[in-house]
Design an enzyme around this catalytic site. Sequence first.
Site, PDB file in Angstrom:
ATOM      1  N   GLU A 101     -27.367 -14.934   3.216  1.00  0.00           N
ATOM      2  CA  GLU A 101     -28.315 -13.916   2.758  1.00  0.00           C
ATOM      3  C   GLU A 101     -27.629 -12.739   2.079  1.00  0.00           C
ATOM      4  O   GLU A 101     -28.132 -12.206   1.078  1.00  0.00           O
ATOM      5  CB  GLU A 101     -29.153 -13.415   3.945  1.00  0.00           C
ATOM      6  CG  GLU A 101     -30.078 -14.460   4.542  1.00  0.00           C
ATOM      7  CD  GLU A 101     -29.416 -15.339   5.578  1.00  0.00           C
ATOM      8  OE1 GLU A 101     -30.103 -16.203   6.157  1.00  0.00           O
ATOM      9  OE2 GLU A 101     -28.199 -15.159   5.815  1.00  0.00           O
TER      10      GLU A 101
ATOM     11  N   LYS B 203       0.839  -1.191   0.000  1.00  0.00           N
ATOM     12  CA  LYS B 203       0.000   0.000   0.000  1.00  0.00           C
ATOM     13  C   LYS B 203       0.879   1.249   0.000  1.00  0.00           C
ATOM     14  O   LYS B 203       1.851   1.333   0.757  1.00  0.00           O
ATOM     15  CB  LYS B 203      -0.907  -0.013   1.236  1.00  0.00           C
ATOM     16  CG  LYS B 203      -2.120   0.881   1.147  1.00  0.00           C
ATOM     17  CD  LYS B 203      -3.082   0.602   2.297  1.00  0.00           C
ATOM     18  CE  LYS B 203      -4.343   1.439   2.168  1.00  0.00           C
ATOM     19  NZ  LYS B 203      -5.289   1.165   3.262  1.00  0.00           N
TER      20      LYS B 203
ATOM     21  N   ARG C 178     -30.505  -9.652   7.452  1.00  0.00           N
ATOM     22  CA  ARG C 178     -29.077  -9.935   7.323  1.00  0.00           C
ATOM     23  C   ARG C 178     -28.498  -9.365   6.035  1.00  0.00           C
ATOM     24  O   ARG C 178     -27.305  -9.094   5.964  1.00  0.00           O
ATOM     25  CB  ARG C 178     -28.843 -11.440   7.353  1.00  0.00           C
ATOM     26  CG  ARG C 178     -29.176 -12.118   8.670  1.00  0.00           C
ATOM     27  CD  ARG C 178     -28.782 -13.580   8.621  1.00  0.00           C
ATOM     28  NE  ARG C 178     -28.949 -14.233   9.913  1.00  0.00           N
ATOM     29  CZ  ARG C 178     -28.409 -15.401  10.218  1.00  0.00           C
ATOM     30  NH1 ARG C 178     -27.672 -16.033   9.334  1.00  0.00           N
ATOM     31  NH2 ARG C 178     -28.608 -15.935  11.403  1.00  0.00           N
TER      32      ARG C 178
END
Length: 672
Positions: free
Chosen positions: A417, A290, A445
């Site tokens: 979900e 990074k 969810r």
Amino acid sequence: MKLFDEIPTQRPLTPLLDTLDAPEGLRQMTLAQLRQVADELRAYLLYSVGVSGGHFGAGLGVVELTVALHRALQTPHDRLVWDVGHQAYPHKVLTGRRDALTGIRQYGGLAAFPRREESPYDTFGVGHSSTSISAALGMALSARAKGEKRRACAVIGDGALTAGMAFEALAHAGHVKANLLVVLNDNEMSISENVGGMASYLTRILTSKPYAAVRENGKRVLSHLPGALELARRTEEHVKGMISPATLFEEMGFHYIGPIDGHDLAALNQALEALRDQEGPQFLHVRTRKGRGFRPAEADPIGFHAITKLERKPPAPPRVDAERAPAAAAPTSQAKPDDSLPPKPRSEDVLRPKPRSEEMLCPKPRKYCNVFGDWLCDMAAADTRLIGITPAMREGSDLIRFSQTYPERYYDVAIAEQHAVTLAAGMACEAMKPVVAIYSTFLQRGYDQLVHDVAVQHLDVTFAIDRAGLVGEDGPTHHGALDLSYLRCVPGLVVLAPADEAECRAMLTTAYHHSGPAAVRYPRGTGPGSELPQDLEAQVPIGRAQTRREGERVALLAFGSLNTPAAEVAERLGATHLNMRSVKPLDREAIVAAAQTHELLVTLEENVVAGGAGSGVNELLAAEGLTPAVLNLGIPDAFVEHGKPAELLRDCGLDAAGIEAAIRARLNVNDN
């Protein structure tokens, strides 16, 4: 690679980068030219983010990876999905938005993250982490369904990979053997240090005291046996391999390559070309740093995750270049009034109950889930774009016949979900028509995915929300008591609530044909026994109520299942009964007319009163400057315990007797 210690205050010279207005040019370049493009791109990123402020370190770390991906993949034909979007600035530069980058995150300028409205190269809008694999998998499966040869690629960081949703998608991808490429950008960072099992398990095992003790004791014991130390060394490497990322992802069904140096263009090109045309799930593990190329960011990746724009005194003079003129900043998509909805009804247009006809069936009361199951099969026969998705609720949502009749268009994603919703979003991006069959309590969810991955992008996903309201013996964890409240506040989402089986079928068709996200929420169990149409022609006008009885003094505004007791109460009280049908948008004209002609408005919903449909009516009346007496009846502000639905409705005062008693009590107060 050129290294920087300061952010340039004048636009750097980028002669080769300036020739690229689309990624196609990268595919004609030599390796030396690609390296030059990467150096120029890094310099331009430093300058442009210094001008505008914004996400910083992540983009610098994926310069070479971005160049290699756009060179290897035939973007935008091949779908490239960036996770979160912090690292997508180089992607924006290479896809025709170079000169607009200095206006990123500013009013009227480029969006901070990939956005579908902004460019065909932005295949999926993002902003929250860990959605890329689900979305890319949806695109890959859509390509398979349509017989199209295209690669879908998800780029995800090691920080985002710690979320369970990412593993839901990986497990599903391995199971369905999709042509999906996952690129893990492993920089050992998210915004701050990574936290979680995936980020630390290998280090934890290899540095643990038990592991070290076994290793050293084994050396002492085996040092007296010829060849034993070499065997021990090989055994140690084998043990490491058993707990390495390669083993993990290959056990999930992926072909794993890596880790490789994510700043080595030659290695990246070789790996991506090797994986590009392979069938099945592929996983490329790339190690990056990074802030790469800017020494302060490499030393402090957390501090340089994002920066504010530099204040220069005096400002740098503009660069003179007769051949280049700054491009106008790409406008962001502005919210517009939803003029796609049908006009509000006039009083003479309010629908009346239709008489019986020979074209209608009159079956005994049917379960709502069976109405949905039959509708899904009928619509699938009529539209080959339909895809059925469920998170492990095949039997409960009555998808059995659909799964057997259309196995290639049926996806049970297991108890996942979040993945189910974003998988549907990815499919909708490819012009498929996903239908997500999900219980109200389980949609909670996937709420973030519904908001960010579906609604923000206004994607055409239909939600069939089963078990809405009080479901009975399963109790407070399974009651669907909150969905009208949490759905009503989502911009652009149509929410419909049927009063009976016939309306349920018609509303499913309406939601399916609506261009955008739409939800139909229906209760558990059987309906009141309405007549079901044989075909798919019947629809319900969005945002229009139905007058079921005209009366005086009191108007009952009933949503969904509570139309049944509302009809009984209206007869007893001589009241008006409106079947509201559409929770969002509401029928403004019907509500205003009722407020002007009745003494008391009573809203009825099998949902919590707080923030529900009744609250929407109150808000509309306040906006219109109307102040009639209003009685909001619904589930109280408490978690309702288990019991038979009829018992629970009675306890909540939502059966006919309770509704009538509440109205009479309010009228008596007013009369006194």
